[in-house]
Design a protein around this motif. Structure first.
Motif, PDB file in Angstrom:
ATOM      1  N   ALA A  84       0.823  -1.214   0.000  1.00  0.00           N
ATOM      2  CA  ALA A  84       0.000   0.000   0.000  1.00  0.00           C
ATOM      3  C   ALA A  84       0.856   1.263   0.000  1.00  0.00           C
ATOM      4  N   THR A  85       1.963   1.239   0.760  1.00  0.00           N
ATOM      5  CA  THR A  85       2.775   2.456   0.886  1.00  0.00           C
ATOM      6  C   THR A  85       3.604   2.753  -0.360  1.00  0.00           C
ATOM      7  N   ILE A  86       3.731   1.811  -1.276  1.00  0.00           N
ATOM      8  CA  ILE A  86       4.368   2.135  -2.565  1.00  0.00           C
ATOM      9  C   ILE A  86       3.559   3.222  -3.254  1.00  0.00           C
ATOM     10  N   TRP A  87       2.234   3.039  -3.281  1.00  0.00           N
ATOM     11  CA  TRP A  87       1.356   4.032  -3.898  1.00  0.00           C
ATOM     12  C   TRP A  87       1.206   5.263  -3.021  1.00  0.00           C
ATOM     13  N   LEU A  88       1.124   5.047  -1.720  1.00  0.00           N
ATOM     14  CA  LEU A  88       0.964   6.180  -0.810  1.00  0.00           C
ATOM     15  C   LEU A  88       2.171   7.109  -0.856  1.00  0.00           C
ATOM     16  N   ALA A  89       3.378   6.527  -0.902  1.00  0.00           N
ATOM     17  CA  ALA A  89       4.591   7.344  -0.957  1.00  0.00           C
ATOM     18  C   ALA A  89       4.636   8.164  -2.242  1.00  0.00           C
ATOM     19  N   PHE A  90       4.279   7.521  -3.356  1.00  0.00           N
ATOM     20  CA  PHE A  90       4.293   8.244  -4.644  1.00  0.00           C
ATOM     21  C   PHE A  90       3.278   9.381  -4.645  1.00  0.00           C
ATOM     22  N   CYS A  91       2.043   9.096  -4.233  1.00  0.00           N
ATOM     23  CA  CYS A  91       0.995  10.128  -4.246  1.00  0.00           C
ATOM     24  C   CYS A  91       1.326  11.269  -3.295  1.00  0.00           C
ATOM     25  N   SER A  92       1.838  10.917  -2.124  1.00  0.00           N
ATOM     26  CA  SER A  92       2.189  11.936  -1.141  1.00  0.00           C
ATOM     27  C   SER A  92       3.312  12.830  -1.657  1.00  0.00           C
ATOM     28  N   PHE A  93       4.351  12.217  -2.233  1.00  0.00           N
ATOM     29  CA  PHE A  93       5.483  12.991  -2.738  1.00  0.00           C
ATOM     30  C   PHE A  93       5.063  13.846  -3.931  1.00  0.00           C
ATOM     31  N   ALA A  94       4.324  13.255  -4.853  1.00  0.00           N
ATOM     32  CA  ALA A  94       3.886  13.988  -6.044  1.00  0.00           C
ATOM     33  C   ALA A  94       3.014  15.181  -5.659  1.00  0.00           C
ATOM     34  N   SER A  95       2.133  14.983  -4.677  1.00  0.00           N
ATOM     35  CA  SER A  95       1.277  16.071  -4.228  1.00  0.00           C
ATOM     36  C   SER A  95       2.095  17.197  -3.618  1.00  0.00           C
ATOM     37  N   GLY A  96       3.026  16.836  -2.728  1.00  0.00           N
ATOM     38  CA  GLY A  96       3.849  17.860  -2.084  1.00  0.00           C
ATOM     39  C   GLY A  96       4.708  18.629  -3.063  1.00  0.00           C
ATOM     40  N   TYR A  97       5.337  17.914  -3.991  1.00  0.00           N
ATOM     41  CA  TYR A  97       6.249  18.572  -4.939  1.00  0.00           C
ATOM     42  C   TYR A  97       5.507  19.485  -5.904  1.00  0.00           C
ATOM     43  N   THR A  98       4.409  19.002  -6.481  1.00  0.00           N
ATOM     44  CA  THR A  98       3.667  19.835  -7.430  1.00  0.00           C
ATOM     45  C   THR A  98       3.040  21.038  -6.725  1.00  0.00           C
ATOM     46  N   TRP A  99       2.673  20.872  -5.448  1.00  0.00           N
ATOM     47  CA  TRP A  99       2.126  22.017  -4.710  1.00  0.00           C
ATOM     48  C   TRP A  99       3.195  23.077  -4.488  1.00  0.00           C
ATOM     49  N   TYR A 100       4.400  22.638  -4.097  1.00  0.00           N
ATOM     50  CA  TYR A 100       5.503  23.590  -3.935  1.00  0.00           C
ATOM     51  C   TYR A 100       5.773  24.329  -5.247  1.00  0.00           C
ATOM     52  N   LEU A 101       5.783  23.596  -6.367  1.00  0.00           N
ATOM     53  CA  LEU A 101       6.026  24.221  -7.670  1.00  0.00           C
ATOM     54  C   LEU A 101       4.941  25.228  -8.038  1.00  0.00           C
ATOM     55  N   SER A 102       3.714  24.967  -7.590  1.00  0.00           N
ATOM     56  CA  SER A 102       2.601  25.840  -7.967  1.00  0.00           C
ATOM     57  C   SER A 102       2.600  27.167  -7.215  1.00  0.00           C
ATOM     58  N   LEU A 103       3.278  27.221  -6.079  1.00  0.00           N
ATOM     59  CA  LEU A 103       3.170  28.395  -5.214  1.00  0.00           C
ATOM     60  C   LEU A 103       3.597  29.686  -5.895  1.00  0.00           C
ATOM     61  N   SER A 104       4.706  29.649  -6.632  1.00  0.00           N
ATOM     62  CA  SER A 104       5.203  30.858  -7.285  1.00  0.00           C
ATOM     63  C   SER A 104       4.510  31.129  -8.615  1.00  0.00           C
ATOM     64  N   ARG A 105       3.614  30.244  -9.008  1.00  0.00           N
ATOM     65  CA  ARG A 105       2.946  30.372 -10.315  1.00  0.00           C
ATOM     66  C   ARG A 105       1.445  30.598 -10.183  1.00  0.00           C
ATOM     67  N   THR A 106       0.983  30.810  -8.951  1.00  0.00           N
ATOM     68  CA  THR A 106      -0.444  31.059  -8.715  1.00  0.00           C
ATOM     69  C   THR A 106      -0.588  32.170  -7.678  1.00  0.00           C
ATOM     70  N   SER A 107      -1.754  32.794  -7.693  1.00  0.00           N
ATOM     71  CA  SER A 107      -2.065  33.743  -6.619  1.00  0.00           C
ATOM     72  C   SER A 107      -2.441  32.953  -5.372  1.00  0.00           C
ATOM     73  N   VAL A 108      -2.341  33.579  -4.211  1.00  0.00           N
ATOM     74  CA  VAL A 108      -2.684  32.896  -2.960  1.00  0.00           C
ATOM     75  C   VAL A 108      -4.138  32.444  -2.984  1.00  0.00           C
ATOM     76  N   SER A 109      -5.033  33.338  -3.407  1.00  0.00           N
ATOM     77  CA  SER A 109      -6.456  33.012  -3.419  1.00  0.00           C
ATOM     78  C   SER A 109      -6.774  31.919  -4.438  1.00  0.00           C
ATOM     79  N   GLY A 110      -6.155  31.995  -5.611  1.00  0.00           N
ATOM     80  CA  GLY A 110      -6.390  30.983  -6.636  1.00  0.00           C
ATOM     81  C   GLY A 110      -5.887  29.623  -6.214  1.00  0.00           C
ATOM     82  N   ASN A 111      -4.714  29.585  -5.593  1.00  0.00           N
ATOM     83  CA  ASN A 111      -4.143  28.333  -5.113  1.00  0.00           C
ATOM     84  C   ASN A 111      -5.047  27.710  -4.054  1.00  0.00           C
ATOM     85  N   THR A 112      -5.548  28.549  -3.154  1.00  0.00           N
ATOM     86  CA  THR A 112      -6.436  28.067  -2.100  1.00  0.00           C
ATOM     87  C   THR A 112      -7.719  27.473  -2.682  1.00  0.00           C
ATOM     88  N   ALA A 113      -8.315  28.197  -3.640  1.00  0.00           N
ATOM     89  CA  ALA A 113      -9.579  27.748  -4.229  1.00  0.00           C
ATOM     90  C   ALA A 113      -9.424  26.414  -4.934  1.00  0.00           C
TER      91      ALA A 113
END
Length: 355
Positions: A84-113
Motif C-alpha cells: 500500500a505504501t508504494i502508492w501512498l509514498a508516490f501520491c504523497s510525494f507527487a502532491s507535495g512537490y507539485t504544490w511547492y512548484l505551484s506556489l510561485s505560479r499562482t495567486s494565494v487566493s487561486g491556489n487556495t480555491a
C-alpha cells in the motif's frame, strides 16, 4: 470500537490537524521565500516520516504481552502495508512537490480555491470506491463548504505576501495535480490500509507513515542528482534559520500526516477533507493574531460561515447515518432473538407432544 469513541477520536485528530497545518503554513511561507528548493524540501520532509517507523519499533519492543501479539496489530501484515505504501509514498510525494512548484505560479487566493476543492473529488471517489452513502444533507454540506472556499478565495483582502508570484495556467494545473494526488492518497489509504476492526489505529497509522518515509528516503534521492545536473534545481544545503525552519516543518508535517491517517481510519476521507476546510477561518484568526494587520473583507466572512455550516451539516449527516445503522443492527438482533425464541418454543412444544 464503539461509533461514539471512533467519532470522538476523529474529531480530536481533526483539531490537531488544523493546528499543525496553521503552524506549517507560517513556516512554509517564510521558508519558500528564503530557500526555493521545492524538490529537496519535499524529499527531506517526506523522508523525515521514517522516524515514525523507529517510534513504532520502539513501541513494539515494549515489555507488554498484549502489544507483542501479531493479531493485536490489526488485520494487515507487513506485506500489505508495504504494498500500500508504494502508492501512498508516490501520491504523497507527487502532491507535495507539485504544490511547492505551484506556489510561485499562482495567486494565494487561486491556489487556495483550487487545492481546497478536493472535497468534491473526495466525495465522488468515495462514492465510487469506498461505497460512501450519498444523502441530500451530505451533498448540501459539501456544496456549502466549496461555496465558502470560493468566497474567501475571491475576496481574500489585502495581500502581505513577499513571495515572487507569476500566475500562469501551468501553475494552476500544477496545483490541480497536487490536489488530485492528495485525494488519491486519502482514498488509497482508506481502501488498502484501514480495517474497521483495527484495535490500534494510531500505532498502525504511525507504522504506515513510517514506511512512506522509508520508501521516500530510499527511492527518490536519484532525482536530486538529475535536477542538480540539469541545473533545474541546484543542490544547496540549508543553513541557519532555513535549517531550523526545515527541521520544525519535518516534525509538524509528520505529526499532521499521522493525525490525518488516524482521522481517516476513524471516520472517512470525506470527513477529514470537509473538516480540514475549517483551517481557512482558523488561518484568518492566526494571521490577525500573529501579524496584527490582516483583515478579511466582510463578504469573505460569509465564506467562513458557509464552511462552518457545511461542516456542521456534514457532522449531522454522519450522526443521522450512525443512528440509522445502530437502529438497523438492533432490529436485526431483535429479529434474530425472536426467531431463536420461536424456534426454541416450537421445539419444546414438539418435545412435550411426543411425550
Amino acid at each position: 470500537m464503539k461509533a461514539a469513541i471512533r467519532y470522538t477520536i476523529a474529531v480530536l485528530s481533526l483539531v490537531g490537524m488544523i493546528a499543525t497545518w496553521v503552524a506549517m503554513a507560517e513556516i512554509v511561507q517564510d521558508l519558500q521565500t528564503t530557500y526555493p528548493k521545492p524538490y529537496f524540501l519535499t524529499y527531506v520532509v517526506h523522508s523525515g516520516y521514517a522516524f515514525f517507523l523507529i517510534t513504532w519499533l520502539v513501541w513494539r519492543s515494549l515489555p507488554c504481552e498484549r502489544f507483542k501479539r501479531d493479531d493485536y496489530c490489526g488485520k494487515f501484515g507487513w506485506h500489505d502495508y508495504i504494498e500500500a505504501t508504494i502508492w501512498l509514498a508516490f501520491c504523497s510525494f507527487a502532491s507535495g512537490y507539485t504544490w511547492y512548484l505551484s506556489l510561485s505560479r499562482t495567486s494565494v487566493s487561486g491556489n487556495t480555491a483550487v487545492y481546497q476543492s478536493q472535497s468534491a473529488f473526495v466525495f465522488l471517489l468515495s462514492v465510487i470506491f469506498l461505497k460512501e452513502k450519498v444523502t441530500v444533507l451530505k451533498v448540501i454540506s459539501v456544496v456549502l463548504s466549496l461555496a465558502g472556499v470560493l468566497l474567501i478565495a475571491l475576496f481574500p483582502g489585502p495581500s502581505h505576501s513577499n513571495r515572487d508570484m507569476h500566475p500562469s495556467i501551468w501553475g494552476y494545473l500544477l496545483c490541480a495535480m497536487a490536489m488530485l494526488f492528495y485525494v488519491i492518497f486519502e482514498i488509497v489509504y482508506k481502501k488498502k490500509a484501514v480495517h474497521a476492526d483495527d484495535p490500534l489505529p494510531l500505532w498502525n497509522a504511525v507504522r504506515v507513515i513510517g514506511l512512506v518515509g522509508i520508501q521516500t528516503l530510499l527511492c527518490y534521492w536519484p532525482v536530486l542528482l538529475i535536477l542538480h545536473g540539469t541545473e533545474f534545481e541546484k543542490f544547496e544545503l540549508p543553513t541557519g534559520d532555513n535549517l531550523r525552519m526545515l527541521c520544525i516543518d519535518v516534525a509538524l508535517d509528520g505529526v499532521y500526516n499521522v493525525l490525518l491517517l488516524v482521522c481517516i481510519s476513524m471516520s472517512s476521507p470525506l470527513f477529514a477533507t470537509v473538516g480540514l476546510l475549517l483551517v481557512l477561518p482558523v488561518s484568518v484568526v492566526a494571521d490577525y493574531v500573529i501579524h496584527k494587520h490582516y483583515t478579511l473583507p466582510a463578504i469573505a466572512f460569509g465564506g467562513v460561515a458557509l464552511i462552518a455550516l457545511g461542516f456542521v451539516g456534514f457532522c449531522a449527516a454522519e450522526y443521522i447515518l450512525q443512528r440509522k445503522e445502530a437502529a438497523r443492527a438492533q432490529s436485526c438482533e431483535l429479529e434474530s432473538s425472536d426467531s431463536f425464541s420461536s424456534s426454541e418454543t416450537r421445539r419444546l412444544l414438539s418435545s412435550s407432544t411426543s411425550d
